[in-house]
Motif scaffolding. Structure first.
Motif, PDB file in Angstrom:
ATOM      1  N   GLY A 215      12.595  10.473  12.203  1.00 38.22           N
ATOM      2  CA  GLY A 215      12.926  10.522  10.766  1.00 38.22           C
ATOM      3  C   GLY A 215      11.813  10.430   9.957  1.00 38.22           C
ATOM      4  N   GLY A 216      10.572  10.192  10.265  1.00 37.87           N
ATOM      5  CA  GLY A 216       9.541  10.081   9.213  1.00 37.87           C
ATOM      6  C   GLY A 216       9.197  11.541   8.707  1.00 37.87           C
ATOM      7  N   SER A 218      10.887  13.526   7.733  1.00 39.80           N
ATOM      8  CA  SER A 218      11.969  13.950   6.530  1.00 39.80           C
ATOM      9  C   SER A 218      11.519  13.298   5.152  1.00 39.80           C
ATOM     10  CB  SER A 218      13.459  13.127   6.813  1.00 39.80           C
ATOM     11  OG  SER A 218      13.359  11.750   6.621  1.00 39.80           O
ATOM     12  N   GLY A 219      10.514  12.291   5.367  1.00 39.32           N
ATOM     13  CA  GLY A 219       9.908  11.847   3.965  1.00 39.32           C
ATOM     14  C   GLY A 219      10.566  10.406   3.437  1.00 39.32           C
ATOM     15  N   PHE A 220      11.503   9.968   4.353  1.00 36.76           N
ATOM     16  CA  PHE A 220      12.286   8.757   4.038  1.00 36.76           C
ATOM     17  C   PHE A 220      11.424   7.551   3.775  1.00 36.76           C
ATOM     18  CE2 PHE A 220      12.254   7.453   8.189  1.00 36.76           C
ATOM     19  CZ  PHE A 220      12.644   6.155   8.099  1.00 36.76           C
ATOM     20  N   LEU A 221      10.473   7.340   4.632  1.00 37.10           N
ATOM     21  CA  LEU A 221       9.786   6.272   4.880  1.00 37.10           C
ATOM     22  C   LEU A 221       8.843   5.639   3.560  1.00 37.10           C
ATOM     23  CD1 LEU A 221       9.159   4.304   7.069  1.00 37.10           C
ATOM     24  CD2 LEU A 221       6.922   5.420   7.548  1.00 37.10           C
ATOM     25  N   THR A 222       8.973   4.399   3.170  1.00 34.85           N
ATOM     26  CA  THR A 222       8.014   3.923   2.197  1.00 34.85           C
ATOM     27  C   THR A 222       7.416   2.765   2.543  1.00 34.85           C
ATOM     28  OG1 THR A 222       9.764   2.459   0.913  1.00 34.85           O
ATOM     29  CG2 THR A 222       9.766   4.732   0.271  1.00 34.85           C
ATOM     30  N   GLU A 223       6.560   2.165   1.757  1.00 40.47           N
ATOM     31  CA  GLU A 223       6.137   0.829   2.354  1.00 40.47           C
ATOM     32  C   GLU A 223       7.018  -0.409   2.466  1.00 40.47           C
ATOM     33  OE1 GLU A 223       3.058   0.036   3.170  1.00 40.47           O
ATOM     34  OE2 GLU A 223       1.554   1.504   2.439  1.00 40.47           O
ATOM     35  N   GLU A 224       8.097  -0.241   1.616  1.00 34.12           N
ATOM     36  CA  GLU A 224       9.206  -1.349   1.471  1.00 34.12           C
ATOM     37  C   GLU A 224      10.240  -0.905   2.581  1.00 34.12           C
ATOM     38  OE1 GLU A 224       8.185   0.574  -1.219  1.00 34.12           O
ATOM     39  OE2 GLU A 224       6.586  -0.980  -1.376  1.00 34.12           O
ATOM     40  N   ARG A 242       1.035   1.273   7.847  1.00 29.22           N
ATOM     41  CA  ARG A 242       2.025   2.329   7.438  1.00 29.22           C
ATOM     42  C   ARG A 242       1.593   3.235   6.333  1.00 29.22           C
ATOM     43  NH1 ARG A 242       8.115   0.419   6.273  1.00 29.22           N
ATOM     44  NH2 ARG A 242       7.743  -0.546   8.483  1.00 29.22           N
ATOM     45  N   ASN A 243       0.497   2.886   5.286  1.00 27.52           N
ATOM     46  CA  ASN A 243       0.047   3.720   4.522  1.00 27.52           C
ATOM     47  C   ASN A 243      -0.405   4.926   4.961  1.00 27.52           C
ATOM     48  OD1 ASN A 243      -2.145   2.294   5.450  1.00 27.52           O
ATOM     49  ND2 ASN A 243      -2.953   1.941   3.210  1.00 27.52           N
ATOM     50  N   MET A 244      -1.074   4.814   6.328  1.00 28.64           N
ATOM     51  CA  MET A 244      -1.755   6.009   6.862  1.00 28.64           C
ATOM     52  C   MET A 244      -0.531   7.028   7.115  1.00 28.64           C
ATOM     53  SD  MET A 244      -4.323   6.201  10.038  1.00 28.64           S
ATOM     54  CE  MET A 244      -5.376   4.875   9.428  1.00 28.64           C
ATOM     55  N   TYR A 245       0.498   6.566   7.799  1.00 27.22           N
ATOM     56  CA  TYR A 245       1.581   7.375   7.951  1.00 27.22           C
ATOM     57  C   TYR A 245       1.873   8.086   6.806  1.00 27.22           C
ATOM     58  CZ  TYR A 245       5.737   9.159  10.523  1.00 27.22           C
ATOM     59  OH  TYR A 245       6.744  10.138  11.007  1.00 27.22           O
ATOM     60  N   ILE A 246       2.413   7.501   5.916  1.00 28.09           N
ATOM     61  CA  ILE A 246       2.868   7.887   4.743  1.00 28.09           C
ATOM     62  C   ILE A 246       1.930   9.047   4.125  1.00 28.09           C
ATOM     63  CG2 ILE A 246       3.688   7.543   2.350  1.00 28.09           C
ATOM     64  CD1 ILE A 246       4.505   4.738   3.225  1.00 28.09           C
ATOM     65  N   GLU A 247       0.482   8.694   4.123  1.00 30.74           N
ATOM     66  CA  GLU A 247      -0.381   9.492   3.386  1.00 30.74           C
ATOM     67  C   GLU A 247      -0.243  10.844   4.452  1.00 30.74           C
ATOM     68  OE1 GLU A 247      -3.844  11.752   2.983  1.00 30.74           O
ATOM     69  OE2 GLU A 247      -3.601  10.727   4.905  1.00 30.74           O
ATOM     70  N   ARG A 248       0.087  10.744   5.575  1.00 27.45           N
ATOM     71  CA  ARG A 248      -0.087  12.041   6.510  1.00 27.45           C
ATOM     72  C   ARG A 248       1.203  13.055   6.085  1.00 27.45           C
ATOM     73  NH1 ARG A 248      -3.805  13.970  10.474  1.00 27.45           N
ATOM     74  NH2 ARG A 248      -5.148  12.290  10.688  1.00 27.45           N
ATOM     75  N   ILE A 249       2.212  12.164   5.882  1.00 28.95           N
ATOM     76  CA  ILE A 249       3.430  12.681   5.225  1.00 28.95           C
ATOM     77  C   ILE A 249       3.226  13.578   3.941  1.00 28.95           C
ATOM     78  CG2 ILE A 249       5.694  12.439   4.541  1.00 28.95           C
ATOM     79  CD1 ILE A 249       5.615  12.361   7.562  1.00 28.95           C
ATOM     80  N   ASN A 250       2.637  13.011   3.066  1.00 29.75           N
ATOM     81  CA  ASN A 250       2.494  13.290   1.665  1.00 29.75           C
ATOM     82  C   ASN A 250       1.665  14.661   1.700  1.00 29.75           C
ATOM     83  OD1 ASN A 250       3.866  11.410   0.317  1.00 29.75           O
ATOM     84  ND2 ASN A 250       2.079   9.909   0.105  1.00 29.75           N
TER      85      ASN A 250
END
Length: 326
Positions: A215-216, A218-224, A242-250
């Motif tokens: 699911g990651g 899909s862009g649903f993940l946030t820090e919260e 987690r911020n590293m994962y989100i940065e990769r998605i971004n």
């Protein structure tokens, strides 16, 4: 819906498949009625491939319950024999085949699956684990072939335990199996190097799983974002900060909306770009997910230069078994 030839048989299956792990509660809690409705919804939208497993909790039973209500043509059913390796043993590291699948267990597990699904035949039966050392023993393959002779299964395959895609290359070339299932997504495109071309050359179906990286992608993940106990994703996205994962998605958002309406569409388009991919399994236990995923099939494929850019510069191969099981 678009379709592909399954293992050179001439039999057509949908290029997007219903990944049924979510029916067992691994991706959040839903009511039984909601889950059964999700299967029927996907079938109604043209999905003809369902992949479940003995190890997915109530998944087989719920698929069977949906099939009792389904009035259309029977879908292609794939399941997996549950490994008897104790606890998490056999996923991150190899175990003897006699520990995972002792003599007689493949038949017993298959018969349980048949009862749970409420069918006489399962189209594809897969080992839920496979290690290349097991090729030196042939009793497990003999058991699968015997099940074919008895009409209890139609095709045999293996599901690879983690991202080490090369462990199946010799098996694919052996001519003894019909399908291989493994991790394949934007972050882990390595099957494109050898495994997918080998499958295509040998008429072995290639089944992509973890297309959305749980699911990651899909862009649903946030820090919260939080996950309940029992949710498979509870520790998955925190393999790294987690911020590293989100940065990769971004980084992938640069392709939206010019080449895909959303990140989920981009993930599906990427995986289905190669014609050697037979079907891509995605979680569709929520009808809205199914609608979005299926809609991706009607869109234009990625331009070659975009596909190549994603393939080269957005890979981020991680083996979550490092933290789950080692």
């Amino acid at each position: 819906m678009k379709f592909s030839d399954f293992a050179g048989s001439g039999e057509q299956v949908s290029r997007i498949g219903f990944g049924a792990m979510g029916l067992g509660g691994a991706l959040g809690a839903y009511s039984e009625n909601e889950l059964v409705r999700s299967v029927l919804h996907s079938l109604d939208r043209g999905v003809t491939f369902i992949d479940t497993a003995r190890a997915y909790g109530d998944s087989e039973r719920l698929v069977g319950k949906a099939l009792k209500e389904w009035k259309g043509e029977k879908p292609f059913l794939a399941s997996k024999v549950m490994s008897l390796g104790p606890g998490s043993v056999g996923w991150g590291t190899p175990i003897p085949v006699e520990s995972a699948y002792p003599a007689g267990w493949l038949k017993e597990s298959t018969e349980i699956s048949l009862r749970e699904l409420g069918v006489d035949t399962i189209d594809l039966m897969q080992l839920h684990q496979f290690w290349p050392q097991w090729s030196k023993k042939d009793y497990w393959m003999e058991e699968l072939l015997r099940l074919k002779e008895e009409g209890k299964i139609r095709y045999v395959g293996v599901s690879l335990p983690d991202q080490r895609h090369d462990i199946a290359l010799s098996l694919v070339q052996s001519g003894t199996i019909d399908a291989v299932q493994t991790v394949f997504n934007i972050f882990d495109p390595l099957p494109l190097d050898c495994l997918i071309p080998f499958c295509e050359e040998n008429d072995v179906a290639f089944i992509a799983r973890c297309v959305m990286d749980e699911g990651g992608l899909s862009g649903f993940l946030t820090e919260e974002s939080t996950f309940e106990d029992g949710d498979y994703r509870k520790s998955y996205f925190d393999y790294v900060p987690r911020n590293m994962y989100i940065e990769r998605i971004n980084r992938l958002r640069k392709f939206i909306p010019q080449y895909a309406d959303n990140l989920a569409e981009l993930a599906i388009k990427f995986v289905l770009q190669h014609p050697g991919v037979t079907t891509a399994l995605v979680s569709m236990h929520v009808p809205a997910y199914a609608n979005q995923n299926i809609a991706a099939l009607d869109k234009e494929p990625l331009p070659d230069h975009v596909f190549e850019e994603i393939f080269r510069y957005h890979r981020w191969v991680r083996n979550f078994y490092d933290t789950k099981f080692w």
